[in-house]
Motif scaffolding. Structure first.
Motif, PDB file in Angstrom:
ATOM      1  N   VAL A   1       0.866  -1.182   0.000  1.00  0.00           N
ATOM      2  CA  VAL A   1       0.000   0.000   0.000  1.00  0.00           C
ATOM      3  C   VAL A   1       0.898   1.225   0.000  1.00  0.00           C
ATOM      4  O   VAL A   1       1.807   1.331   0.833  1.00  0.00           O
ATOM      5  CB  VAL A   1      -0.936   0.016   1.234  1.00  0.00           C
ATOM      6  N   ALA A   2       0.646   2.149  -0.906  1.00  0.00           N
ATOM      7  CA  ALA A   2       1.514   3.314  -1.054  1.00  0.00           C
ATOM      8  C   ALA A   2       1.529   4.148   0.222  1.00  0.00           C
ATOM      9  O   ALA A   2       0.476   4.421   0.829  1.00  0.00           O
ATOM     10  CB  ALA A   2       1.041   4.165  -2.234  1.00  0.00           C
ATOM     11  N   ASN A   3       2.739   4.533   0.648  1.00  0.00           N
ATOM     12  CA  ASN A   3       2.944   5.406   1.808  1.00  0.00           C
ATOM     13  C   ASN A   3       2.382   4.808   3.100  1.00  0.00           C
ATOM     14  O   ASN A   3       1.998   5.545   4.026  1.00  0.00           O
ATOM     15  CB  ASN A   3       2.324   6.785   1.569  1.00  0.00           C
ATOM     16  N   LYS A   4       2.326   3.493   3.163  1.00  0.00           N
ATOM     17  CA  LYS A   4       1.845   2.816   4.360  1.00  0.00           C
ATOM     18  C   LYS A   4       2.852   1.737   4.778  1.00  0.00           C
ATOM     19  O   LYS A   4       3.402   1.025   3.935  1.00  0.00           O
ATOM     20  CB  LYS A   4       0.484   2.167   4.112  1.00  0.00           C
ATOM     21  N   MET A   5       3.037   1.628   6.073  1.00  0.00           N
ATOM     22  CA  MET A   5       3.934   0.618   6.643  1.00  0.00           C
ATOM     23  C   MET A   5       3.092  -0.480   7.276  1.00  0.00           C
ATOM     24  O   MET A   5       2.188  -0.201   8.070  1.00  0.00           O
ATOM     25  CB  MET A   5       4.853   1.258   7.682  1.00  0.00           C
ATOM     26  N   GLY A   6       3.371  -1.729   6.911  1.00  0.00           N
ATOM     27  CA  GLY A   6       2.652  -2.858   7.482  1.00  0.00           C
ATOM     28  C   GLY A   6       3.284  -3.350   8.765  1.00  0.00           C
ATOM     29  O   GLY A   6       4.280  -2.805   9.259  1.00  0.00           O
ATOM     30  N   TYR A   7       2.708  -4.407   9.314  1.00  0.00           N
ATOM     31  CA  TYR A   7       3.191  -4.932  10.590  1.00  0.00           C
ATOM     32  C   TYR A   7       4.612  -5.490  10.469  1.00  0.00           C
ATOM     33  O   TYR A   7       5.452  -5.251  11.350  1.00  0.00           O
ATOM     34  CB  TYR A   7       2.233  -6.010  11.103  1.00  0.00           C
ATOM     35  N   GLU A   8       4.889  -6.222   9.405  1.00  0.00           N
ATOM     36  CA  GLU A   8       6.244  -6.755   9.231  1.00  0.00           C
ATOM     37  C   GLU A   8       7.259  -5.633   9.112  1.00  0.00           C
ATOM     38  O   GLU A   8       8.360  -5.709   9.699  1.00  0.00           O
ATOM     39  CB  GLU A   8       6.305  -7.651   7.989  1.00  0.00           C
ATOM     40  N   ASP A   9       6.920  -4.574   8.384  1.00  0.00           N
ATOM     41  CA  ASP A   9       7.830  -3.434   8.247  1.00  0.00           C
ATOM     42  C   ASP A   9       8.061  -2.770   9.601  1.00  0.00           C
ATOM     43  O   ASP A   9       9.177  -2.324   9.900  1.00  0.00           O
ATOM     44  CB  ASP A   9       7.254  -2.420   7.261  1.00  0.00           C
ATOM     45  N   PHE A  10       7.008  -2.714  10.421  1.00  0.00           N
ATOM     46  CA  PHE A  10       7.157  -2.109  11.745  1.00  0.00           C
ATOM     47  C   PHE A  10       8.049  -2.964  12.640  1.00  0.00           C
ATOM     48  O   PHE A  10       8.816  -2.423  13.455  1.00  0.00           O
ATOM     49  CB  PHE A  10       5.787  -1.926  12.397  1.00  0.00           C
ATOM     50  N   VAL A  11       7.955  -4.288  12.533  1.00  0.00           N
ATOM     51  CA  VAL A  11       8.825  -5.164  13.335  1.00  0.00           C
ATOM     52  C   VAL A  11      10.286  -4.872  13.017  1.00  0.00           C
ATOM     53  O   VAL A  11      11.130  -4.772  13.922  1.00  0.00           O
ATOM     54  CB  VAL A  11       8.477  -6.642  13.084  1.00  0.00           C
ATOM     55  N   TRP A  12      10.604  -4.731  11.741  1.00  0.00           N
ATOM     56  CA  TRP A  12      11.972  -4.407  11.359  1.00  0.00           C
ATOM     57  C   TRP A  12      12.388  -3.049  11.911  1.00  0.00           C
ATOM     58  O   TRP A  12      13.522  -2.868  12.361  1.00  0.00           O
ATOM     59  CB  TRP A  12      12.117  -4.430   9.835  1.00  0.00           C
ATOM     60  N   PHE A  13      11.459  -2.082  11.883  1.00  0.00           N
ATOM     61  CA  PHE A  13      11.778  -0.748  12.382  1.00  0.00           C
ATOM     62  C   PHE A  13      12.046  -0.761  13.884  1.00  0.00           C
ATOM     63  O   PHE A  13      13.057  -0.229  14.346  1.00  0.00           O
ATOM     64  CB  PHE A  13      10.626   0.215  12.066  1.00  0.00           C
ATOM     65  N   ILE A  14      11.148  -1.368  14.664  1.00  0.00           N
ATOM     66  CA  ILE A  14      11.282  -1.287  16.114  1.00  0.00           C
ATOM     67  C   ILE A  14      12.494  -2.084  16.604  1.00  0.00           C
ATOM     68  O   ILE A  14      13.181  -1.675  17.556  1.00  0.00           O
ATOM     69  CB  ILE A  14       9.985  -1.758  16.811  1.00  0.00           C
ATOM     70  N   LEU A  15      12.806  -3.206  15.964  1.00  0.00           N
ATOM     71  CA  LEU A  15      14.009  -3.958  16.345  1.00  0.00           C
ATOM     72  C   LEU A  15      15.262  -3.152  16.036  1.00  0.00           C
ATOM     73  O   LEU A  15      16.252  -3.208  16.786  1.00  0.00           O
ATOM     74  CB  LEU A  15      14.048  -5.297  15.607  1.00  0.00           C
ATOM     75  N   SER A  16      15.245  -2.401  14.943  1.00  0.00           N
ATOM     76  CA  SER A  16      16.401  -1.568  14.586  1.00  0.00           C
ATOM     77  C   SER A  16      16.502  -0.351  15.484  1.00  0.00           C
ATOM     78  O   SER A  16      17.611   0.070  15.852  1.00  0.00           O
ATOM     79  CB  SER A  16      16.297  -1.128  13.123  1.00  0.00           C
ATOM     80  N   GLU A  17      15.372   0.226  15.848  1.00  0.00           N
ATOM     81  CA  GLU A  17      15.367   1.443  16.658  1.00  0.00           C
ATOM     82  C   GLU A  17      15.771   1.188  18.098  1.00  0.00           C
ATOM     83  O   GLU A  17      16.501   1.995  18.692  1.00  0.00           O
ATOM     84  CB  GLU A  17      13.978   2.084  16.603  1.00  0.00           C
ATOM     85  N   GLU A  18      15.338   0.076  18.668  1.00  0.00           N
ATOM     86  CA  GLU A  18      15.551  -0.150  20.093  1.00  0.00           C
ATOM     87  C   GLU A  18      16.807  -0.947  20.409  1.00  0.00           C
ATOM     88  O   GLU A  18      17.115  -1.143  21.577  1.00  0.00           O
ATOM     89  CB  GLU A  18      14.336  -0.849  20.695  1.00  0.00           C
ATOM     90  N   ASP A  19      17.511  -1.407  19.406  1.00  0.00           N
ATOM     91  CA  ASP A  19      18.783  -2.105  19.646  1.00  0.00           C
ATOM     92  C   ASP A  19      19.742  -1.770  18.514  1.00  0.00           C
ATOM     93  O   ASP A  19      19.910  -2.524  17.560  1.00  0.00           O
ATOM     94  CB  ASP A  19      18.574  -3.616  19.740  1.00  0.00           C
ATOM     95  N   LYS A  20      20.362  -0.612  18.637  1.00  0.00           N
ATOM     96  CA  LYS A  20      21.282  -0.158  17.585  1.00  0.00           C
ATOM     97  C   LYS A  20      22.671  -0.769  17.731  1.00  0.00           C
ATOM     98  O   LYS A  20      23.594  -0.369  17.012  1.00  0.00           O
ATOM     99  CB  LYS A  20      21.376   1.366  17.595  1.00  0.00           C
ATOM    100  N   SER A  21      22.813  -1.731  18.620  1.00  0.00           N
ATOM    101  CA  SER A  21      24.102  -2.423  18.736  1.00  0.00           C
ATOM    102  C   SER A  21      24.175  -3.649  17.824  1.00  0.00           C
ATOM    103  O   SER A  21      25.268  -4.190  17.616  1.00  0.00           O
ATOM    104  CB  SER A  21      24.342  -2.861  20.182  1.00  0.00           C
ATOM    105  N   SER A  22      23.046  -4.093  17.293  1.00  0.00           N
ATOM    106  CA  SER A  22      23.045  -5.281  16.429  1.00  0.00           C
ATOM    107  C   SER A  22      23.447  -4.896  15.008  1.00  0.00           C
ATOM    108  O   SER A  22      23.225  -3.761  14.561  1.00  0.00           O
ATOM    109  CB  SER A  22      21.659  -5.933  16.419  1.00  0.00           C
ATOM    110  N   GLU A  23      24.018  -5.847  14.306  1.00  0.00           N
ATOM    111  CA  GLU A  23      24.470  -5.577  12.942  1.00  0.00           C
ATOM    112  C   GLU A  23      23.318  -5.275  11.984  1.00  0.00           C
ATOM    113  O   GLU A  23      23.441  -4.378  11.148  1.00  0.00           O
ATOM    114  CB  GLU A  23      25.310  -6.753  12.425  1.00  0.00           C
ATOM    115  N   PRO A  24      22.176  -5.994  12.051  1.00  0.00           N
ATOM    116  CA  PRO A  24      21.068  -5.602  11.168  1.00  0.00           C
ATOM    117  C   PRO A  24      20.606  -4.175  11.402  1.00  0.00           C
ATOM    118  O   PRO A  24      20.251  -3.461  10.458  1.00  0.00           O
ATOM    119  CB  PRO A  24      19.975  -6.619  11.511  1.00  0.00           C
TER     120      PRO A  24
END
Length: 547
Positions: free
Chosen positions: A379-402
Motif C-alpha cells: 500500500v503506497a505510503n503505508k507501513m505494514g506490521y512486518e515493516d514495523f517489526v523491522w523498524f522497532i528492532l532496529s530502533e531499540e537495539d542499535k548495537s546489532s548488525e542488522p
C-alpha cells in the motif's frame, strides 16, 4: 679375452661416469646434444670401455655374430657378449648412471638378484625404480558428517525397534514424538512436519520400513542437527527456507507448549505471535535481506540453540531469542498504539508519534522512501506490521548488525558507502532546531563531529563507513545523536550507576532491556495501575529508564 678382463669390466665403478644435471626438456635441443656428447666422451675414455670396443672389433673380424641385448642367442657368447651382458643386463636402453653404488640395481653391491641377458624385462630399469608407490588415503571429507560409531548406530536401531514394537501396523502422528525427539534429535514440535515428510502418501501412519528408508536416505544418523532442521523445513524443490516454511512448526508449538496454552482461545493472537517470531528470525539471520534463508545463514546463527531451548523450557518468556511472548506483546502493542484507525497500517504521521515524538521528520521520510528496506504492505505510503517489526528492532537495539545496516542506509544519502559530515549535518540540523525549541542548550555541530570521531575512530578522518561502526560498541549513539532527540539527551545525561549495572549483565541486549521495561509499563496500564505509584514491588529498578 681372458676371464680376468671380464672380471675387471664387471667391477666397473659407475662413479667414474658422472654427468651434471640435465636441463629441462623445454630447453634448447642443442644444449642437450652437447651434454650427451660429453657423456659419451667420458664413457669412451674409460679403460673398460676401450677394452669392450676392441673386443667387439675382434669379434667382428673373426665373423662372430654379435647378440642383440634382449634377444635370445644361439651358441655360446663371445667375450664381447659377456661384457655387453654384464653392462646392459636388462632392457634395451641404457639406464642413467646412479650417483651412489649403494642399493643400485646395476651395482655389484646391490642385493638385488641379477638376471642373465636372455631373460630381460620389458621397459627401462629407471622406469621400474622410479615408479611411485600407491598409498591409500583414508576419507577425510564427509558431506553429510562423519560416520557414527557402531555402538551409536546400534543404540538408535534398538530405540527404533522399541518405539515400533507397540505399533506393528505403523506409528500415527500422535505417537511420533518419540521418534522425532529421541531418534532424530529434533525438537518435539517438529513432529508433524517430519511425519508429513515421510508419509508422502498421506496414509496417516508410518511403518518401520518407511522410517528406516527415510532415515537412511536422509543420512539422519550422520548429519548434524542444523542439517536435519534444514532438510525437514525446506521444500523438496528448494535449497533455501522461506517464511512459510516455519509456520507449521510454530502452529504445533502453539498447540503443545505449556507456556502458550493461554492463547488457545485467541486464534488471532496465535497468528500474530507466529508472524512476529518469523519476522524476528529473518531479521537477525537472513543477512542478505532476500527473504530466502540459506543453509550457511542458518548454521552461523543461534536459531538451533533457541529451538532446543524453547523445547525444554516451560517458561516461554525465558527464551529471549525470537520466542518470548513478552517481546511479542511489546511489539504488537506498540504497533497498535500507533495504528489509531486499526487498519493494520501506519503512515508517516503515525510513526512520528513513536517514542513520544523522538524521531525527526527527515529520518521518518527516509524510512518511508523505503531506502533501508522495501515495504511489504503493498500500500503506497503505508507501513505494514512486518515493516514495523523491522523498524522497532532496529530502533531499540542499535548495537546489532542488522540495525546498523538499517540506519546506515538511511543516513548515507548518496549510497556511496560513506557517511560524510555533510550528510550528518543534514540530519543534525533538525535535532539542533528541536533542542532550541525545547529551551535546551544546543550542542554545536562542530563539537558533535569531533565527539563522533573520538567515539568511532574511523580509518579515514571525516569518513564513517559501516565497517567503522560495526567495530565500535558505542555506534548506536552515533545515530541517536543524529535523529533521536530523547536518546541523545539520555546519552548526554547518563547515570554512571546504570551503566555499571548494564555491564554486570552483558547477556541482555538493548532490546531485551527495552522489552522488559515496556512490558511492565503495558501490563500495569492494562491492570489500571499508575506507573508512578505503588509499583516498587514489581518494577525492576536496575532496568529503569534513566530519563
Amino acid at each position: 679375452m681372458d676371464a680376468s678382463m671380464i672380471v675387471e669390466v664387471g667391477v666397473l665403478d659407475p662413479e667414474l661416469l658422472q654427468l651434471s644435471d640435465l636441463p629441462l626438456l623445454t630447453s634448447k635441443p642443442l644444449i642437450c646434444k652437447r651434454r650427451l656428447d660429453i657423456l659419451f666422451s667420458q664413457w669412451l675414455s674409460l679403460p673398460e670401455s676401450q677394452r669392450l670396443v676392441l673386443s667387439l672389433l675382434e669379434d667382428v673380424k673373426a665373423g662372430v655374430m654379435l647378440p642383440i641385448p634382449g634377444s635370445p642367442s644361439n651358441g655360446s657368447p663371445g667375450a664381447s657378449a659377456v661384457l655387453l651382458s654384464s653392462m646392459f643386463q636388462a632392457g634395451n636402453t641404457p639406464p642413467l648412471s646412479p650417483r651412489s653404488t649403494t642399493g643400485s640395481p646395476l651395482s655389484p653391491k646391490s642385493p638385488m638378484k641379477r638376471q642373465g641377458s636372455g631373460t630381460t624385462a620389458q621397459g627401462s630399469p629407471l622406469k621400474k625404480t622410479s615408479e611411485a608407490v600407491k598409498e591409500i588415503i583414508p576419507q577425510f571429507y564427509f558431506p553429510y558428517g562423519p560416520p557414527a560409531p557402531r555402538e551409536v548406530e546400534e543404540e538408535c536401531l534398538a530405540k527404533i525397534n522399541e518405539l515400533f514394537l507397540s505399533h506393528p501396523e505403523g506409528l500415527p502422528v500422535a505417537a511420533f514424538t518419540g521418534i522425532t525427539k529421541d531418534v532424530c534429535k529434533l525438537p518435539s514440535f517438529f513432529s508433524s512436519s517430519l511425519f508429513k515428510k515421510i508419509d508422502t502418501s498421506n496414509t496417516g501412519v508410518i511403518s518401520k520400513e518407511q522410517f528406516l528408508k527415510y532415515w537412511t536416505e536422509s543420512n539422519m544418523l550422520t548429519t548434524d542437527v542444523t542439517m536435519r532442521v534444514f532438510q525437514v523445513l525446506k521444500q523438496a524443490d528448494k535449497n533455501y527456507l522461506t517464511q512459510d516454511d516455519f509456520r507449521p512448526i510454530l502452529r504445533e508449538l502453539l498447540l503443545t507448549h505449556h507456556g502458550l496454552e493461554f492463547l488457545h482461545d485467541t486464534p488471532e493472537f496465535q497468528e500474530r505471535y507466529a508472524e512476529t517470531v518469523i519476522y524476528r528470525i529473518f531479521y537477525h539471520i537472513n543477512r542478505s535481506w532476500s527473504g530466502r534463508l540459506q543453509f550457511r545463514e542458518l548454521k552461523r546463527s543461534n536459531l538451533i540453540a533457541a529451538l532446543q531451548q524453547v523445547d525444554e523450557e516451560e517458561d516461554i518468556n525465558k527464551v529471549l531469542k525470537y520466542f518470548s511472548y513478552e517481546h511479542f506483546y511489546v511489539i504488537y502493542c506498540k504497533f497498535w498504539e500507533l495504528d489509531t484507525d486499526h487498519d493494520f497500517l501506519i503512515d508517516k504521521d503515525d510513526l512520528l508519534r513513536y517514542g513520544n515524538h523522538a524521531l525527526t521528520y527527515r529520518i521518518v521520510e527516509r524510512i518511508f522512501s523505503q531506502v533501508p528496506r522495501k515495504f511489504t504492505s503493498q500500500v503506497a505510503n503505508k507501513m505494514g506490521y512486518e515493516d514495523f517489526v523491522w523498524f522497532i528492532l532496529s530502533e531499540e537495539d542499535k548495537s546489532s548488525e542488522p540495525s546498523l545496516e538499517y540506519w546506515f542506509k538511511c543516513v548515507d544519502l548518496d549510497a556511496d558507502g560513506i557517511i560524510t559530515p555533510h550528510e550528518m549535518q543534514y540530519f543534525y540540523e533538525e535535532q539542533l532546531h528541536r533542542m532550541e525549541c525545547m529551551a535546551q542548550e544546543p550542542v554545536l555541530f562542530e563539537d558533535i563531529v569531533c565527539q563522533m570521531a573520538d567515539m568511532i575512530c574511523p580509518e579515514k578522518d571525516g569518513q564513517f563507513t559501516l565497517r567503522d561502526l560495526k567495530r565500535c560498541k558505542l555506534s548506536g549513539n552515533f545515530f541517536n545523536i543524529l535523529f533521536n532527540l530523547n536518546k541523545f539527551v539520555a546519552f548526554e545525561t547518563r547515570d554512571p550507576f546504570l551503566i555499571r549495572q548494564e555491564r554486570e549483565d552483558p547477556t541482555l541486549t538493548e532490546w531485551d532491556r527495552f522489552a522488559h521495561q515496556e512490558y511492565i509499563r503495558l501490563s500495569m496500564e492494562e491492570d489500571g495501575e499508575d506507573a508512578s505509584n505503588g509499583s516498587a514491588e514489581v518494577w525492576d529498578e536496575s532496568l529503569e529508564v534513566p530519563f
